[in-house]
Design an enzyme around this catalytic site. Sequence first.
Site, PDB file in Angstrom:
ATOM      1  N   ASN A 110       8.314  -5.518  -0.452  1.00  0.00           N
ATOM      2  CA  ASN A 110       7.678  -4.505   0.299  1.00  0.00           C
ATOM      3  C   ASN A 110       6.420  -4.614   0.712  1.00  0.00           C
ATOM      4  OD1 ASN A 110       7.603  -2.069   1.445  1.00  0.00           O
ATOM      5  ND2 ASN A 110       9.116  -0.936   0.397  1.00  0.00           N
ATOM      6  N   HIS A 134       3.601  -4.828   9.104  1.00  0.00           N
ATOM      7  CA  HIS A 134       3.513  -4.849  10.603  1.00  0.00           C
ATOM      8  C   HIS A 134       1.867  -5.298  10.923  1.00  0.00           C
ATOM      9  CE1 HIS A 134       6.867  -2.384   9.741  1.00  0.00           C
ATOM     10  NE2 HIS A 134       6.223  -1.563   9.042  1.00  0.00           N
ATOM     11  N   ALA A 148       3.032  -1.010   5.055  1.00  0.00           N
ATOM     12  CA  ALA A 148       2.281  -1.222   6.390  1.00  0.00           C
ATOM     13  C   ALA A 148       1.886  -2.411   6.699  1.00  0.00           C
ATOM     14  CB  ALA A 148       1.123  -0.021   6.220  1.00  0.00           C
ATOM     15  N   GLU A 167      12.671  -9.444   1.907  1.00  0.00           N
ATOM     16  CA  GLU A 167      11.912  -8.253   2.593  1.00  0.00           C
ATOM     17  C   GLU A 167      12.579  -6.880   2.468  1.00  0.00           C
ATOM     18  OE1 GLU A 167       9.762  -6.777   6.674  1.00  0.00           O
ATOM     19  OE2 GLU A 167      10.611  -8.721   6.467  1.00  0.00           O
ATOM     20  N   ARG A 215       4.612  11.102  -2.376  1.00  0.00           N
ATOM     21  CA  ARG A 215       4.613  10.959  -1.098  1.00  0.00           C
ATOM     22  C   ARG A 215       5.829  11.306  -0.114  1.00  0.00           C
ATOM     23  NH1 ARG A 215       3.934   5.111   1.833  1.00  0.00           N
ATOM     24  NH2 ARG A 215       3.480   5.940   3.903  1.00  0.00           N
ATOM     25  N   ASP A 226       2.069 -15.347   6.302  1.00  0.00           N
ATOM     26  CA  ASP A 226       1.660 -17.067   6.180  1.00  0.00           C
ATOM     27  C   ASP A 226       1.878 -17.274   4.449  1.00  0.00           C
ATOM     28  OD1 ASP A 226       0.965 -17.533   8.886  1.00  0.00           O
ATOM     29  OD2 ASP A 226      -1.245 -17.286   8.635  1.00  0.00           O
ATOM     30  N   TYR A 251      10.769   9.222   1.181  1.00  0.00           N
ATOM     31  CA  TYR A 251      10.777   7.950   0.063  1.00  0.00           C
ATOM     32  C   TYR A 251      11.175   8.675  -1.005  1.00  0.00           C
ATOM     33  CZ  TYR A 251       7.609   5.943   3.146  1.00  0.00           C
ATOM     34  OH  TYR A 251       7.036   5.342   4.307  1.00  0.00           O
ATOM     35  N   PRO A 265       0.810  -1.228   0.335  1.00  0.00           N
ATOM     36  CA  PRO A 265      -0.077   0.042  -0.057  1.00  0.00           C
ATOM     37  C   PRO A 265       0.891   1.292  -0.037  1.00  0.00           C
ATOM     38  CG  PRO A 265       0.049  -1.187   1.974  1.00  0.00           C
ATOM     39  CD  PRO A 265       0.625  -2.002   1.356  1.00  0.00           C
ATOM     40  N   ASN A 266       0.289   2.338  -0.730  1.00  0.00           N
ATOM     41  CA  ASN A 266       0.727   3.705  -0.843  1.00  0.00           C
ATOM     42  C   ASN A 266       2.432   3.687  -1.682  1.00  0.00           C
ATOM     43  OD1 ASN A 266      -1.478   4.841   0.668  1.00  0.00           O
ATOM     44  ND2 ASN A 266      -0.466   3.901   2.615  1.00  0.00           N
ATOM     45  N   ARG A 280      11.597   4.861  13.188  1.00  0.00           N
ATOM     46  CA  ARG A 280      10.191   5.220  12.718  1.00  0.00           C
ATOM     47  C   ARG A 280       9.557   4.890  13.980  1.00  0.00           C
ATOM     48  NH1 ARG A 280       8.373   4.640   6.913  1.00  0.00           N
ATOM     49  NH2 ARG A 280       6.672   6.404   7.633  1.00  0.00           N
ATOM     50  N   ARG A 289       6.325  -0.052  13.827  1.00  0.00           N
ATOM     51  CA  ARG A 289       7.108  -0.423  12.587  1.00  0.00           C
ATOM     52  C   ARG A 289       8.229  -1.396  12.859  1.00  0.00           C
ATOM     53  NH1 ARG A 289       4.799   2.662   8.409  1.00  0.00           N
ATOM     54  NH2 ARG A 289       4.139   4.794   9.075  1.00  0.00           N
ATOM     55  N   HIS A 324      12.394  -2.538   2.473  1.00  0.00           N
ATOM     56  CA  HIS A 324      11.786  -1.206   3.174  1.00  0.00           C
ATOM     57  C   HIS A 324      12.792  -0.235   2.727  1.00  0.00           C
ATOM     58  CE1 HIS A 324       8.695  -3.193   5.234  1.00  0.00           C
ATOM     59  NE2 HIS A 324       9.780  -4.125   5.589  1.00  0.00           N
ATOM     60  N   ILE A 325      11.998   0.910   2.394  1.00  0.00           N
ATOM     61  CA  ILE A 325      13.098   2.110   1.844  1.00  0.00           C
ATOM     62  C   ILE A 325      13.370   2.962   2.844  1.00  0.00           C
ATOM     63  CG2 ILE A 325      12.559   4.285   0.459  1.00  0.00           C
ATOM     64  CD1 ILE A 325      10.221   2.915  -1.255  1.00  0.00           C
ATOM     65  N   SER A 326      12.684   3.066   3.969  1.00  0.00           N
ATOM     66  CA  SER A 326      13.100   3.620   4.956  1.00  0.00           C
ATOM     67  C   SER A 326      13.529   2.796   6.098  1.00  0.00           C
ATOM     68  CB  SER A 326      11.850   4.539   5.592  1.00  0.00           C
ATOM     69  OG  SER A 326      11.016   3.716   6.290  1.00  0.00           O
TER      70      SER A 326
END
Length: 137
Positions: free
Chosen positions: A71, A77, A74, A95, A17, A84, A22, A9-10, A104, A108, A97-99
């Site tokens: 990725n 978490h 959200a 896995e 954004r 699963d 990001y 998402p996002n 944070r 997270r 993550h950009i940040s």
Amino acid sequence: MKLTIINGPNLNLLGKREPEIYGNQSFEDFLQVLRTKFPNLEIDYFQSNIEGELIDAIQRAGFSSDGIVLNAAAYTHTSIGIGDAVKAVPAPVVEVHISNTFSRETFRHHSFVSPHAKGVIVGFGLKSYELALQAFI
């Protein structure tokens, strides 16, 4: 080698954004950079804001790709279902993550994906995806 990048998402809003977190580049533009940089890889891409669609994509790619770069954003978490799905497929998952999720909000700091992933890359901006692709090579 066929790899699938799945974004949650996002992440369709990359480049628009919160550029301070990001960056200013859309993922579609960055994907072209990755495909140019890794011409020997077949890189498929899927993005959705919908949890069930992400699970479906993981299941599809998990049986047809040599690996998945995920990725889950959200959902990382919050989604036991995505965790699963990663556990259920034979393709290894990295896995990303950009940040730096650990710098944070506290919520997270936990991932339902990490226990089932081959590895985790966080905090290197869009370069996190490049590092994940290199991990598969």
